[in-house]
Design a protein around this motif. Structure first.
Motif, PDB file in Angstrom:
ATOM      1  N   ILE A  36       0.839  -1.200   0.000  1.00 33.55           N
ATOM      2  CA  ILE A  36       0.000   0.000   0.000  1.00 33.55           C
ATOM      3  C   ILE A  36       0.872   1.247   0.000  1.00 33.55           C
ATOM      4  CG2 ILE A  36      -1.609   1.367   1.382  1.00 33.55           C
ATOM      5  CD1 ILE A  36      -2.852  -1.358   2.273  1.00 33.55           C
ATOM      6  N   GLU A  37       1.906   1.246   0.806  1.00 35.61           N
ATOM      7  CA  GLU A  37       2.792   2.411   0.888  1.00 35.61           C
ATOM      8  C   GLU A  37       3.564   2.604  -0.418  1.00 35.61           C
ATOM      9  OE1 GLU A  37       2.531   4.523   3.414  1.00 35.61           O
ATOM     10  OE2 GLU A  37       0.946   3.119   3.997  1.00 35.61           O
ATOM     11  N   VAL A  38       4.024   1.507  -1.007  1.00 32.90           N
ATOM     12  CA  VAL A  38       4.728   1.599  -2.288  1.00 32.90           C
ATOM     13  C   VAL A  38       3.776   2.098  -3.370  1.00 32.90           C
ATOM     14  CG1 VAL A  38       5.945   0.294  -4.071  1.00 32.90           C
ATOM     15  CG2 VAL A  38       6.348  -0.218  -1.646  1.00 32.90           C
ATOM     16  N   ALA A  39       2.565   1.586  -3.374  1.00 28.15           N
ATOM     17  CA  ALA A  39       1.571   1.972  -4.388  1.00 28.15           C
ATOM     18  C   ALA A  39       1.287   3.463  -4.353  1.00 28.15           C
ATOM     19  CB  ALA A  39       0.291   1.173  -4.182  1.00 28.15           C
ATOM     20  N   LYS A  40       1.283   4.049  -3.167  1.00 30.62           N
ATOM     21  CA  LYS A  40       1.043   5.489  -3.045  1.00 30.62           C
ATOM     22  C   LYS A  40       2.136   6.287  -3.755  1.00 30.62           C
ATOM     23  CE  LYS A  40      -1.342   5.233   1.422  1.00 30.62           C
ATOM     24  NZ  LYS A  40      -1.229   5.545   2.884  1.00 30.62           N
ATOM     25  N   ARG A  41       3.361   5.812  -3.691  1.00 32.14           N
ATOM     26  CA  ARG A  41       4.478   6.562  -4.280  1.00 32.14           C
ATOM     27  C   ARG A  41       4.456   6.512  -5.800  1.00 32.14           C
ATOM     28  NH1 ARG A  41       7.525   3.214  -0.392  1.00 32.14           N
ATOM     29  NH2 ARG A  41       7.339   4.298   1.618  1.00 32.14           N
ATOM     30  N   VAL A  42       3.954   5.421  -6.367  1.00 35.63           N
ATOM     31  CA  VAL A  42       3.984   5.267  -7.829  1.00 35.63           C
ATOM     32  C   VAL A  42       2.581   5.288  -8.443  1.00 35.63           C
ATOM     33  CG1 VAL A  42       6.182   4.048  -7.816  1.00 35.63           C
ATOM     34  CG2 VAL A  42       4.040   2.738  -7.641  1.00 35.63           C
ATOM     35  N   ASN A  43       1.584   5.565  -7.606  1.00 35.56           N
ATOM     36  CA  ASN A  43       0.180   5.604  -8.035  1.00 35.56           C
ATOM     37  C   ASN A  43      -0.238   4.290  -8.701  1.00 35.56           C
ATOM     38  OD1 ASN A  43      -2.368   6.818  -8.260  1.00 35.56           O
ATOM     39  ND2 ASN A  43      -1.938   7.563 -10.327  1.00 35.56           N
ATOM     40  N   ALA A  44       0.113   3.193  -8.072  1.00 33.59           N
ATOM     41  CA  ALA A  44      -0.246   1.869  -8.591  1.00 33.59           C
ATOM     42  C   ALA A  44      -1.642   1.475  -8.128  1.00 33.59           C
ATOM     43  CB  ALA A  44       0.769   0.830  -8.125  1.00 33.59           C
ATOM     44  N   LYS A  45      -2.365   0.791  -8.996  1.00 29.46           N
ATOM     45  CA  LYS A  45      -3.724   0.344  -8.692  1.00 29.46           C
ATOM     46  C   LYS A  45      -3.848  -1.178  -8.653  1.00 29.46           C
ATOM     47  CE  LYS A  45      -5.164   4.583  -8.611  1.00 29.46           C
ATOM     48  NZ  LYS A  45      -5.458   5.201  -7.287  1.00 29.46           N
ATOM     49  N   TRP A  46      -2.781  -1.888  -9.053  1.00 32.64           N
ATOM     50  CA  TRP A  46      -2.825  -3.351  -9.099  1.00 32.64           C
ATOM     51  C   TRP A  46      -1.549  -3.921  -8.482  1.00 32.64           C
ATOM     52  CZ3 TRP A  46      -3.448  -0.227 -13.430  1.00 32.64           C
ATOM     53  CH2 TRP A  46      -4.756  -0.126 -13.933  1.00 32.64           C
ATOM     54  N   ILE A  47      -1.691  -4.989  -7.719  1.00 34.28           N
ATOM     55  CA  ILE A  47      -0.530  -5.697  -7.171  1.00 34.28           C
ATOM     56  C   ILE A  47      -0.739  -7.194  -7.401  1.00 34.28           C
ATOM     57  CG2 ILE A  47       0.087  -3.936  -5.481  1.00 34.28           C
ATOM     58  CD1 ILE A  47      -1.379  -5.528  -3.353  1.00 34.28           C
ATOM     59  N   THR A  48       0.339  -7.879  -7.751  1.00 32.70           N
ATOM     60  CA  THR A  48       0.259  -9.304  -8.082  1.00 32.70           C
ATOM     61  C   THR A  48       0.383 -10.172  -6.831  1.00 32.70           C
ATOM     62  OG1 THR A  48       1.274  -8.887 -10.232  1.00 32.70           O
ATOM     63  CG2 THR A  48       1.270 -11.158  -9.460  1.00 32.70           C
ATOM     64  N   VAL A  49      -0.519 -11.137  -6.723  1.00 35.95           N
ATOM     65  CA  VAL A  49      -0.479 -12.105  -5.623  1.00 35.95           C
ATOM     66  C   VAL A  49      -0.496 -13.517  -6.201  1.00 35.95           C
ATOM     67  CG1 VAL A  49      -1.773 -13.090  -3.681  1.00 35.95           C
ATOM     68  CG2 VAL A  49      -1.554 -10.607  -3.900  1.00 35.95           C
ATOM     69  N   VAL A  50       0.418 -14.348  -5.735  1.00 32.98           N
ATOM     70  CA  VAL A  50       0.439 -15.780  -6.044  1.00 32.98           C
ATOM     71  C   VAL A  50       0.289 -16.517  -4.712  1.00 32.98           C
ATOM     72  CG1 VAL A  50       1.772 -17.681  -7.001  1.00 32.98           C
ATOM     73  CG2 VAL A  50       1.909 -15.415  -8.060  1.00 32.98           C
ATOM     74  N   PRO A  51      -0.788 -17.308  -4.533  1.00 31.49           N
ATOM     75  CA  PRO A  51      -1.028 -17.932  -3.222  1.00 31.49           C
ATOM     76  C   PRO A  51       0.044 -18.896  -2.752  1.00 31.49           C
ATOM     77  CG  PRO A  51      -3.025 -17.937  -4.542  1.00 31.49           C
ATOM     78  CD  PRO A  51      -1.898 -17.526  -5.457  1.00 31.49           C
ATOM     79  N   GLY A  52       0.856 -19.424  -3.667  1.00 30.95           N
ATOM     80  CA  GLY A  52       1.912 -20.341  -3.273  1.00 30.95           C
ATOM     81  C   GLY A  52       1.649 -21.758  -3.752  1.00 30.95           C
ATOM     82  N   ASP A  53       2.285 -22.717  -3.113  1.00 30.97           N
ATOM     83  CA  ASP A  53       2.209 -24.118  -3.533  1.00 30.97           C
ATOM     84  C   ASP A  53       1.031 -24.847  -2.892  1.00 30.97           C
ATOM     85  OD1 ASP A  53       4.487 -23.623  -4.941  1.00 30.97           O
ATOM     86  OD2 ASP A  53       5.813 -24.802  -3.651  1.00 30.97           O
ATOM     87  N   TYR A  54       0.736 -26.031  -3.432  1.00 33.46           N
ATOM     88  CA  TYR A  54      -0.209 -26.928  -2.781  1.00 33.46           C
ATOM     89  C   TYR A  54       0.297 -27.309  -1.387  1.00 33.46           C
ATOM     90  CZ  TYR A  54      -2.716 -27.951  -7.162  1.00 33.46           C
ATOM     91  OH  TYR A  54      -3.460 -27.877  -8.300  1.00 33.46           O
ATOM     92  N   GLN A  55      -0.619 -27.473  -0.452  1.00 36.87           N
ATOM     93  CA  GLN A  55      -0.325 -28.104   0.832  1.00 36.87           C
ATOM     94  C   GLN A  55      -0.878 -29.526   0.719  1.00 36.87           C
ATOM     95  OE1 GLN A  55       1.398 -26.626   3.278  1.00 36.87           O
ATOM     96  NE2 GLN A  55       1.356 -28.452   4.563  1.00 36.87           N
ATOM     97  N   ARG A  56      -0.077 -30.441   0.216  1.00 35.75           N
ATOM     98  CA  ARG A  56      -0.589 -31.712  -0.293  1.00 35.75           C
ATOM     99  C   ARG A  56      -1.082 -32.671   0.775  1.00 35.75           C
ATOM    100  NH1 ARG A  56       0.045 -31.914  -5.699  1.00 35.75           N
ATOM    101  NH2 ARG A  56       1.626 -30.578  -6.651  1.00 35.75           N
ATOM    102  N   ASN A  57      -0.860 -32.374   2.034  1.00 34.32           N
ATOM    103  CA  ASN A  57      -1.416 -33.239   3.081  1.00 34.32           C
ATOM    104  C   ASN A  57      -2.839 -32.845   3.450  1.00 34.32           C
ATOM    105  OD1 ASN A  57      -0.565 -30.814   4.278  1.00 34.32           O
ATOM    106  ND2 ASN A  57      -0.351 -31.784   6.278  1.00 34.32           N
ATOM    107  N   LEU A  58      -3.393 -31.817   2.749  1.00 30.04           N
ATOM    108  CA  LEU A  58      -4.753 -31.369   3.007  1.00 30.04           C
ATOM    109  C   LEU A  58      -5.627 -31.594   1.779  1.00 30.04           C
ATOM    110  CD1 LEU A  58      -4.082 -27.937   4.781  1.00 30.04           C
ATOM    111  CD2 LEU A  58      -4.679 -30.112   5.872  1.00 30.04           C
ATOM    112  N   PRO A  59      -6.927 -31.872   1.979  1.00 27.53           N
ATOM    113  CA  PRO A  59      -7.839 -31.984   0.838  1.00 27.53           C
ATOM    114  C   PRO A  59      -7.887 -30.676   0.059  1.00 27.53           C
ATOM    115  CG  PRO A  59      -8.863 -32.832   2.849  1.00 27.53           C
ATOM    116  CD  PRO A  59      -7.599 -32.159   3.263  1.00 27.53           C
ATOM    117  N   LEU A  60      -8.125 -30.775  -1.246  1.00 27.58           N
ATOM    118  CA  LEU A  60      -8.114 -29.594  -2.107  1.00 27.58           C
ATOM    119  C   LEU A  60      -9.140 -28.556  -1.666  1.00 27.58           C
ATOM    120  CD1 LEU A  60      -6.991 -28.163  -4.578  1.00 27.58           C
ATOM    121  CD2 LEU A  60      -8.629 -29.447  -5.986  1.00 27.58           C
ATOM    122  N   GLY A  61     -10.332 -29.007  -1.263  1.00 29.17           N
ATOM    123  CA  GLY A  61     -11.359 -28.062  -0.829  1.00 29.17           C
ATOM    124  C   GLY A  61     -10.944 -27.279   0.401  1.00 29.17           C
ATOM    125  N   VAL A  62     -10.253 -27.930   1.317  1.00 26.66           N
ATOM    126  CA  VAL A  62      -9.765 -27.259   2.522  1.00 26.66           C
ATOM    127  C   VAL A  62      -8.695 -26.233   2.151  1.00 26.66           C
ATOM    128  CG1 VAL A  62      -8.524 -27.579   4.709  1.00 26.66           C
ATOM    129  CG2 VAL A  62     -10.341 -29.173   4.041  1.00 26.66           C
TER     130      VAL A  62
END
Length: 303
Positions: free
Chosen positions: A132-158
């Motif tokens: 948020i602070e960086v976005a204010k300096r460059v007037n950015a409206k979008w930031i990229t998020v990647v949730p990460g890897d599978y947690q394979r010991n958990l069901p997909l729905g969880v």
């Protein structure tokens, strides 16, 4: 060579040969250098460094001279506050837009949101706050998020529920600032939790916030699922940002199998007025590569 000299030069290097003055002028006319594009393509640092130099502010000015009206910078959060401020001021002066940068640390393989662990979510939320602070300096409206890897010991729905819960908390932070996190399904490794457009659509619908949308990267989705236009259309209400790169190779349009002229024509007819990030490498290096890059975008933007 100065960026102004490159644009005004009576000769141009194309395909490894020096063209005559008349031929160079014809090439310049064909490329329509300096005219804005029909879509808002956003280069990143280094694409025009052979001509503009290594200073990013100088390169942004050169990008503007070529007709581009936005930039991207995945690593913006790693730049100094002073450099961020200068970039923001330059963009504002030129009337250019800032595209995506990546939320720091949150959502990688080491701290995946799919695990539902408090310490992982805390890292992600801190990344949102810092962004948020960086976005204010460059007037950015979008930031990229990647949730990460599978947690394979958990069901997909969880796992999916864990991701949704974390993203809801991120959206609550971003909404008051008018910032949208765009979730990017990737093809880099089968370990990644987020891979498909419809999967991301389902998550965005569940989060239910204007601050959580899809970053649709046509390069990754050509590899993962194909059927680009049809799937974009089905998921259109949740797509907030577009990136491109041809496949195979992840270079500029016209170097692979994707018919970007049709894709871009469809985006224009759909009324898309957002940014199209040039999230790819270049098929050639140096000044020759820069010329080829601009030529490719002029070709696919001609519809």
């Amino acid at each position: 060579m100065k960026r102004s000299d490159f644009i005004k030069s009576g000769a141009a290097l194309i395909g490894g040969t020096v063209l005559s003055s008349n031929e160079a002028m014809a090439e310049k006319k064909d490329n329509k250098k300096g005219e804005t594009f029909k879509l808002d393509y956003a280069p990143h640092q280094g694409m025009f460094a052979a001509t503009a130099g290594k200073n990013f502010v100088d390169e942004i000015k050169y990008m503007y001279d070529l007709g581009f009206r936005s930039i991207e910078d995945n690593g913006m959060t790693e730049r100094s506050v002073d450099e961020q401020t200068k970039i923001g001021e330059t963009l504002a002066k030129l009337g250019m837009r800032m595209g995506v940068f990546v939320v720091p640390k949150g959502g990688n393989g080491a701290n995946t949101l799919a695990a539902g662990k408090k310490e992982h979510i805390d890292i992600f939320l801190k990344g949102c706050k810092d962004s948020i602070e960086v976005a204010k300096r460059v007037n950015a409206k979008w930031i990229t998020v990647v949730p990460g890897d599978y947690q394979r010991n958990l069901p997909l729905g969880v796992q999916t529920a864990h991701v949704i819960d974390a993203l809801k908390r991120g959206a609550e932070l971003l909404e008051p600032h008018g910032i949208t996190m765009v979730l990017e399904p990737l093809s880099d490794t089968p370990d990644l939790f987020l891979r498909y457009t419809d999967q991301t659509y389902q998550i965005c619908k569940a989060v239910g916030s204007t601050s959580c949308k899809i970053l649709y990267d046509a390069y990754h989705q050509q590899k993962n699922e194909g059927n680009l236009i049809s799937l974009m259309d089905l998921c259109w209400s949740e797509i907030g940002y577009i990136q491109v790169g041809d496949n195979p190779g992840r270079k500029e349009p016209t170097t692979g199998e994707i018919n970007y002229k049709n894709v871009f024509k469809w985006l224009k007819e759909k009324g898309y007025s957002g940014i199209v990030g040039m999230e790819h490498g270049m098929s050639k290096s140096g000044v020759e590569g820069e010329a080829a890059l601009v030529t490719a975008y002029r070709e696919v933007d001609n519809f």
